[in-house]
Design a protein around this motif. Sequence first.
Motif, mmCIF file in Angstrom:
data_model
loop_
_atom_site.group_PDB
_atom_site.id
_atom_site.type_symbol
_atom_site.label_atom_id
_atom_site.label_comp_id
_atom_site.label_asym_id
_atom_site.label_seq_id
_atom_site.Cartn_x
_atom_site.Cartn_y
_atom_site.Cartn_z
ATOM 1 N N ASP A 61 47.675 32.765 38.999
ATOM 2 C CA ASP A 61 48.746 33.141 38.070
ATOM 3 C C ASP A 61 48.189 33.319 36.664
ATOM 4 O O ASP A 61 48.510 34.292 35.973
ATOM 5 C CB ASP A 61 49.854 32.086 38.045
ATOM 6 C CG ASP A 61 50.708 32.075 39.303
ATOM 7 O OD1 ASP A 61 50.519 32.947 40.172
ATOM 8 O OD2 ASP A 61 51.568 31.178 39.405
ATOM 9 N N THR A 64 45.855 36.492 36.601
ATOM 10 C CA THR A 64 46.540 37.780 36.734
ATOM 11 C C THR A 64 47.638 38.001 35.704
ATOM 12 O O THR A 64 48.029 39.131 35.460
ATOM 13 C CB THR A 64 47.175 37.913 38.132
ATOM 14 O OG1 THR A 64 48.199 36.917 38.278
ATOM 15 C CG2 THR A 64 46.139 37.764 39.228
ATOM 16 N N VAL A 66 50.581 37.030 36.320
ATOM 17 C CA VAL A 66 51.757 37.247 37.162
ATOM 18 C C VAL A 66 52.261 35.886 37.650
ATOM 19 O O VAL A 66 51.497 35.137 38.265
ATOM 20 C CB VAL A 66 51.420 38.148 38.374
ATOM 21 C CG1 VAL A 66 52.611 38.273 39.308
ATOM 22 C CG2 VAL A 66 50.936 39.509 37.911
ATOM 23 N N ASP A 68 53.907 33.284 40.002
ATOM 24 C CA ASP A 68 54.051 33.144 41.459
ATOM 25 C C ASP A 68 53.354 34.288 42.202
ATOM 26 O O ASP A 68 53.887 34.847 43.162
ATOM 27 C CB ASP A 68 55.529 33.060 41.832
ATOM 28 C CG ASP A 68 55.793 32.040 42.920
ATOM 29 O OD1 ASP A 68 54.860 31.283 43.278
ATOM 30 O OD2 ASP A 68 56.932 31.997 43.414
ATOM 31 N N SER A 69 52.155 34.603 41.763
ATOM 32 C CA SER A 69 51.397 35.736 42.317
ATOM 33 C C SER A 69 51.136 35.592 43.812
ATOM 34 O O SER A 69 50.996 36.593 44.518
ATOM 35 C CB SER A 69 50.068 35.913 41.572
ATOM 36 O OG SER A 69 49.254 34.769 41.715
ATOM 37 N N LYS A 72 53.369 37.555 45.906
ATOM 38 C CA LYS A 72 53.351 38.999 45.666
ATOM 39 C C LYS A 72 52.092 39.559 46.305
ATOM 40 O O LYS A 72 51.921 39.472 47.504
ATOM 41 C CB LYS A 72 53.472 39.261 44.181
ATOM 42 C CG LYS A 72 54.823 38.732 43.655
ATOM 43 C CD LYS A 72 54.951 38.747 42.188
ATOM 44 C CE LYS A 72 56.318 38.145 41.830
ATOM 45 N NZ LYS A 72 56.325 37.417 40.627
ATOM 46 N N PHE A 78 45.107 41.039 44.614
ATOM 47 C CA PHE A 78 44.634 41.229 43.241
ATOM 48 C C PHE A 78 43.153 41.605 43.222
ATOM 49 O O PHE A 78 42.754 42.559 42.544
ATOM 50 C CB PHE A 78 44.863 39.960 42.411
ATOM 51 C CG PHE A 78 44.235 40.038 41.050
ATOM 52 C CD1 PHE A 78 44.824 40.790 40.047
ATOM 53 C CD2 PHE A 78 43.047 39.375 40.791
ATOM 54 C CE1 PHE A 78 44.218 40.879 38.792
ATOM 55 C CE2 PHE A 78 42.448 39.456 39.545
ATOM 56 C CZ PHE A 78 43.038 40.207 38.546
#
Length: 108
Positions: A61, A64, A66, A68-69, A72, A78
């Motif tokens: 997280d 990135t 983001v 709660d990557s 996703k 990633f």
Amino acid sequence: IWGVGLEGGVDFEGEVAWLTGAVAVVTGHDRLSFAWSPRVALPPGVADALRAGRELGPVMDELTGVADSKKKLGALGFLTNGLAPRGLSWEMAFACALAPFLHPELYL
């Protein structure tokens, strides 16, 4: 009756930390199969954070940007710029774990 289990994790081999996952399929007829998702080397900074006791999700997280990557693209998605999204690695591992059930005559 069928049971399916999925577990992701990190394997440490020397200086390298490998992102990986496993799928197990079991039936009520005592048949069992395992398969692995693709493995990818995590960046050294991520590996260091994991060795220090941190969890992969929050580390990714931060990397990135983001939240709660892991729900996703995930770390694999990633690192591959979306070429291998998180879900695809599990789909492939699950498909491979099904091979003995799809061709039982070959797995006697």
